[in-house]
Design an enzyme around this catalytic site. Structure first.
Site, PDB file in Angstrom:
ATOM      1  N   GLU A  57      52.300  45.352  35.049  1.00  0.00           N
ATOM      2  CA  GLU A  57      51.561  44.237  34.433  1.00  0.00           C
ATOM      3  C   GLU A  57      52.353  42.956  34.626  1.00  0.00           C
ATOM      4  OE1 GLU A  57      50.544  44.587  30.248  1.00  0.00           O
ATOM      5  OE2 GLU A  57      49.814  46.627  30.559  1.00  0.00           O
TER       6      GLU A  57
ATOM      7  N   GLU B   9      53.971  50.743  27.498  1.00  0.00           N
ATOM      8  CA  GLU B   9      54.737  49.961  26.543  1.00  0.00           C
ATOM      9  C   GLU B   9      54.958  50.672  25.205  1.00  0.00           C
ATOM     10  OE1 GLU B   9      53.332  45.947  26.135  1.00  0.00           O
ATOM     11  OE2 GLU B   9      53.553  45.531  28.255  1.00  0.00           O
TER      12      GLU B   9
HETATM   13  C1  PNW Z   1      50.867  43.931  26.895  1.00  0.00           C
HETATM   14  N1  PNW Z   1      54.848  41.376  22.571  1.00  0.00           N
HETATM   15  O1  PNW Z   1      50.884  43.700  25.514  1.00  0.00           O
HETATM   16  C2  PNW Z   1      49.849  45.041  27.020  1.00  0.00           C
HETATM   17  O2  PNW Z   1      50.218  46.133  27.812  1.00  0.00           O
HETATM   18  C3  PNW Z   1      48.478  44.539  27.310  1.00  0.00           C
HETATM   19  O3  PNW Z   1      47.545  45.450  26.791  1.00  0.00           O
HETATM   20  C4  PNW Z   1      48.313  43.137  26.769  1.00  0.00           C
HETATM   21  O4  PNW Z   1      46.989  42.689  26.843  1.00  0.00           O
HETATM   22  C5  PNW Z   1      49.251  42.250  27.573  1.00  0.00           C
HETATM   23  O5  PNW Z   1      50.578  42.738  27.515  1.00  0.00           O
HETATM   24  C6  PNW Z   1      49.247  40.801  27.141  1.00  0.00           C
HETATM   25  O6  PNW Z   1      49.710  40.650  25.827  1.00  0.00           O
HETATM   26  C7  PNW Z   1      51.889  43.079  24.856  1.00  0.00           C
HETATM   27  O7  PNW Z   1      54.529  40.893  21.472  1.00  0.00           O
HETATM   28  C8  PNW Z   1      51.610  42.643  23.573  1.00  0.00           C
HETATM   29  O8  PNW Z   1      56.005  41.351  23.018  1.00  0.00           O
HETATM   30  C9  PNW Z   1      52.580  42.080  22.813  1.00  0.00           C
HETATM   31  C10 PNW Z   1      53.850  41.956  23.344  1.00  0.00           C
HETATM   32  C11 PNW Z   1      54.152  42.406  24.627  1.00  0.00           C
HETATM   33  C12 PNW Z   1      53.153  42.967  25.381  1.00  0.00           C
END
Ligand code: PNW
Length: 481
Positions: A374, A169
């Site tokens: 994921e 990401e």
């Molecule tokens: C992803 N957003 O994080 C990550 O790859 C993981 O480490 C995380 O725990 C999981 O998704 C759940 O959040 C994100 O704000 C964090 O769009 C924030 C965002 C998207 C993905």
């Protein structure tokens, strides 16, 4: 094929779960590990809920053997984890820290001994602090450092790890880390965020080259993106333009150079008031376009956008609620809550976004295998008086999204695997330990692991590759298998 029939997944499908180093390992100061930007950021008052840090996390650095046994008991045939850069190359330069590498080497051996295929992510957001102090991702040098690190890990583990992912990401790293400031390192500079995005792209390309040079021909290289399933609130030209702009800033900024060898013209035009993109040098796009063996898609929830024409209240787009915009040059785009049920993150549940993304990439990059790297949901799971954790909402979430994956496969998408986020409850970044994404519950006081109903539900699926029609309540006990 309807949701009322059993859905069979292809032979060889990877049924995995995912974690990331800073979220699970703990042992922040052991065996020569140096601080990452998340160690620093989590100590800045107000940045992480309740002042939580990853110092201990779920102690996976010490409990990895038990955790692998748990994965085997849950019949997983794959495990996606990340390597902590500051654990294996503490300052981001120079020689490897042998004991850090030994940890991953032993973990990989243990996975293989249990018939679980390791999928290794090199960078899941934990930049060595020294590299941030030297300028971080807005600086080109960081991409070169990443390639050197990639080479070092490949030499140590390349004889046993077949599935490699460069970055997780990069959108979050660049735009939440340097633009909105809600992730480490907490900077709020839109130009720095765009520079960071380019240098993450470059790191991916240079890293892929370094991996290829060090790995056997059988190795498979990928990147894990979080493309947005972004919808326009109406069919008006203004709202469709808002959708186009967010798609460029969230997704095509990465897939443009990675899949097609160029940044999208509309992205460059949209951001012309901020930067002339002169940090992109001749030859960079060709490096970034390094051939991939799979594209990883992380998906949780869709977005709905419109053009904002009036004075509206502070933005709330579900990205942490900060006051700084993670969308450079798009202050006039409004985000709206999509319809439907919500998770504990307040993210709406809509599997059609996953279907749409898989179909999009299968058309956009024909022949490129896809992986759902994921997918999952946070709910407020707590053990009942007997100690069991029932999470029917998570089962429903997973069931709906796996049906979407199955439908995409039926419609021609070459999806090779699915990784549930997350194997176990862990440090959820700026939310600390307040959000539980795990299929396995963790009692943070004792570090006790308890598989939730969803873990048993998923184990059955991993064992049979057959997704049954949903029968509510059927998986509320381990013996319901
Ligand atoms: C992803 N957003 O994080 C990550 O790859 C993981 O480490 C995380 O725990 C999981 O998704 C759940 O959040 C994100 O704000 C964090 O769009 C924030 C965002 C998207 C993905």
């Amino acid at each position: 094929m309807s949701e009322h029939e059993t859905a069979s997944f292809p032979d060889g499908f990877l049924w995995g779960a995912a974690t990331a180093a800073y979220q699970v390992e703990g042992a922040a100061r052991e065996d020569g590990r140096s601080p990452s930007i998340w160690d620093t950021f989590s100590r800045v008052p107000g940045k992480v809920r309740d002042g939580d840090t990853g110092d201990i996390a779920v102690d996976h650095y010490h409990r990895w053997r038990d955790d692998v046994r748990l994965m085997a008991e849950l019949d997983l045939n794959a495990y996606r984890f990340s390597v902590s850069w500051p654990r294996v190359q503490p300052t981001g330069r120079g020689p490897a820290a042998r004991r850090g590498l030994d940890f991953y080497s032993a973990l990989v051996d243990e996975l293989l001994a249990h018939g679980i295929r390791p999928m290794l992510t090199l960078y899941h957001w934990d930049l060595p602090q020294e590299l941030e102090t030297a300028g971080g991702w807005p600086e080109r040098e960081t991409a070169r450092r990443f390639a050197d690190y990639a080479h070092l890990v490949a030499r140590a583990l390349g004889d046993r790890v077949e599935l490699w992912t460069t970055l997780n990401e990069p959108w979050c790293s660049a735009f939440l880390g340097y633009g909105a400031g809600v992730h480490a390192p907490g900077r709020t500079d839109q130009v720095a965020a765009l520079r960071a995005a380019h240098h993450l792209n470059l790191a991916h390309g240079l890293g892929a080259e370094a991996l290829r040079a060090a790995l056997p021909a059988s190795a498979r290289l990928s990147v894990a993106l979080n493309p947005s399933a972004v919808r326009a609130r109406s069919r008006s030209a203004e709202d469709l333009d808002a959708q186009r702009r967010v798609d460029a800033l969230s997704t095509r900024i990465f897939t443009g150079p990675m899949l097609h060898g160029a940044y999208p013209d509309d992205l460059i035009a949209d951001t012309a008031g901020l930067t002339d993109w002169s940090f992109v040098r001749d030859g960079d796009p060709a490096v970034i376009k390094h051939p991939l063996d799979a594209l990883g898609v992380n998906y949780y929830t869709p977005s709905v956008v419109s053009a904002a024409t009036d004075n509206r209240p502070p933005r709330d787009d579900g990205h942490g609620g900060g006051e700084h915009n993670p969308w450079p040059g798009a202050d006039d785009v409004a985000f709206h809550q999509p319809p439907g049920a919500r998770t504990a993150m307040d993210w709406s549940v809509d599997p059609s976004g996953l279907y749409d993304l898989l179909m999009r990439f299968s058309r956009e990059a024909p022949g490129l295998p896809l992986m759902v790297t994921e997918n999952g949901a946070a709910f407020d799971d707590e053990p009942d008086p007997e100690g069991a954790v029932h999470d029917p909402d998570r089962i429903a979430y997973l069931h709906g999204h796996l049906n979407a994956v199955h439908r995409a496969i039926g419609d021609g998408a070459d999806v090779r695997g699915y990784f549930l986020w997350s194997l176990m409850d862990n440090f959820e970044w700026s939310y600390g330990y307040s959000k539980r994404f795990g299929a396995v519950h963790v009692d943070y006081a004792t570090q006790a692991r308890t598989p939730k109903s969803s873990a048993y539900w998923y184990a059955r699926l991993a064992r049979t590759s057959q997704l049954l029609p949903e029968v509510p309540g059927m998986y509320d006990a381990p013996d319901a298998n």
